[in-house]
Scaffold this active site. Structure first.
Site, short mmCIF file in Angstrom:
data_model
loop_
_atom_site.label_atom_id
_atom_site.label_comp_id
_atom_site.label_asym_id
_atom_site.label_seq_id
_atom_site.Cartn_x
_atom_site.Cartn_y
_atom_site.Cartn_z
N GLU A 15 0.83 -1.21 0.00
CA GLU A 15 0.00 0.00 0.00
C GLU A 15 0.86 1.25 0.00
O GLU A 15 2.08 1.20 0.21
CB GLU A 15 -0.90 0.03 1.25
CG GLU A 15 -2.33 -0.40 1.00
CD GLU A 15 -3.14 0.59 0.15
OE1 GLU A 15 -2.54 1.56 -0.37
OE2 GLU A 15 -4.35 0.39 0.01
N ASP A 22 -10.22 0.98 -4.59
CA ASP A 22 -9.16 1.11 -3.59
C ASP A 22 -8.45 2.45 -3.78
O ASP A 22 -9.08 3.46 -4.00
CB ASP A 22 -8.21 -0.09 -3.71
CG ASP A 22 -7.56 -0.45 -2.38
OD1 ASP A 22 -6.78 0.36 -1.86
OD2 ASP A 22 -7.82 -1.55 -1.85
N ASN A 57 -10.59 4.94 1.33
CA ASN A 57 -9.71 4.76 0.18
C ASN A 57 -9.94 5.85 -0.86
O ASN A 57 -10.84 6.69 -0.71
CB ASN A 57 -9.93 3.39 -0.46
CG ASN A 57 -8.93 2.35 0.02
OD1 ASN A 57 -7.74 2.62 0.11
ND2 ASN A 57 -9.41 1.16 0.35
#
Length: 297
Positions: free
Chosen positions: A21, A202, A151
């Site tokens: 991430e 996302d 997100n």
């Protein structure tokens, strides 16, 4: 919906993340930084040498903001930390949900003003446990609460619009913000209604033309949304659980995308060997370099 276009992509390194991430390109170092949240690691890929360095962290962390040529700011499970590039020394800037053992940090991005939008969520994705905060020059305010997985935080080139989502709610929001400080000046509206579709929206970035590039978790797609909210392009990548894109290069004309293998069975991981890798895409884009965070007064 646009057809999915297969896109050539190569692994940036041998690093494989359980939950990759927060990719951020640092032009001063000519390096891409990203995290494995679960494994408490910060990766640094140095483009001049092709070397990837792994930095162990004492906490879960998910996002990195550029401060100056010598320092970064890291968003971690219990607060914001100053990190010295030279030796990795960490010092607390501001606590954030430090007394809440349920939550950790997740998606975040710096607004053109230097404000930092920061998302938290439950470590087990507990429903409604997360919050999106605003940080600017030492001040923290709550923006949106009762979010499960925050997100897609990103901003229009002029700083007048912010985008965000709760991945579990399947709605990508847009809200007007003050370009001078990144604070909302309006009520969030629906930018893209993703309800009923596979996967989940996302991490995202917004390019110089106002296009929003979104990693669609669970589908292996990198989706591109026009300023109207219409999905105009979709690119297919080698890993299904894509997590976040980042513009890279001195001109921000390249793209990298992180991914994850978290939650996969042993059999599925064997079938999807690219899961958890960070990819460099064979695609030229009109990206934007990340602004620097406004830390002090």
């Amino acid at each position: 919906m646009p057809a999915v276009e297969p896109l050539a992509a190569r692994p940036l390194s041998d690093a494989v993340c359980q939950l990759g991430e927060g990719p951020t390109y640092d032009p001063a170092a000519d390096a891409l930084f990203w995290f494995d949240i679960v494994e408490k690691k910060l990766f640094e890929h140095r483009f001049p040498t092709g070397e990837t360095v792994v930095h162990a962290l004492p906490f879960m962390a998910s996002s990195l903001a550029l401060l100056d040529d010598d320092r970064h700011v890291i968003l971690a499970e219990d607060g914001l930390y100053l990190r010295q590039k030279r030796d990795g020394e960490l010092s607390l800037v501001a606590p954030l949900e430090a007394d809440n053992a349920v939550t950790r940090s997740n998606d975040a991005r710096v607004h053109p003003s230097g404000a930092f939008w920061m998302g938290t969520m439950g470590k087990n994705a507990e429903k409604g446990a997360g919050t999106i905060y605003w940080f600017h020059r030492g001040e923290i305010r709550t923006l949106y609460s009762r979010i499960t997985i925050p997100n897609a935080i990103c901003f229009s080139p002029d700083g007048a619009l912010a985008y965000f989502t709760d991945t579990k709610a399947h709605i990508l929001h847009r809200v007007e913000v003050d370009p001078a400080n990144g604070l909302p000046v309006g009520v969030p509206t629906i930018f893209n209604d993703y309800r009923g579709e596979a996967g989940g929206q996302d991490g995202a970035v917004c390019d110089a033309d106002g296009l929003v590039w979104n990693a669609c978790y669970g589908t292996g797609r990198l989706d591109v949304y026009a300023p109207s909210g219409e999905r105009v392009r979709s690119y297919g990548l080698p890993a299904s659980q894509l997590t976040c894109p980042a513009f890279i290069g001195a001109k921000a004309n390249g793209l990298a995308v992180t991914s994850a293998w978290e939650g996969m069975s042993r059999e599925r991981r064997a079938d999807e060997r690219a899961a958890g890798q960070t990819f460099l895409l064979d695609l030229a884009v009109s990206g934007r370099l990340e602004p620097r965070i406004a830390l002090g007064s």
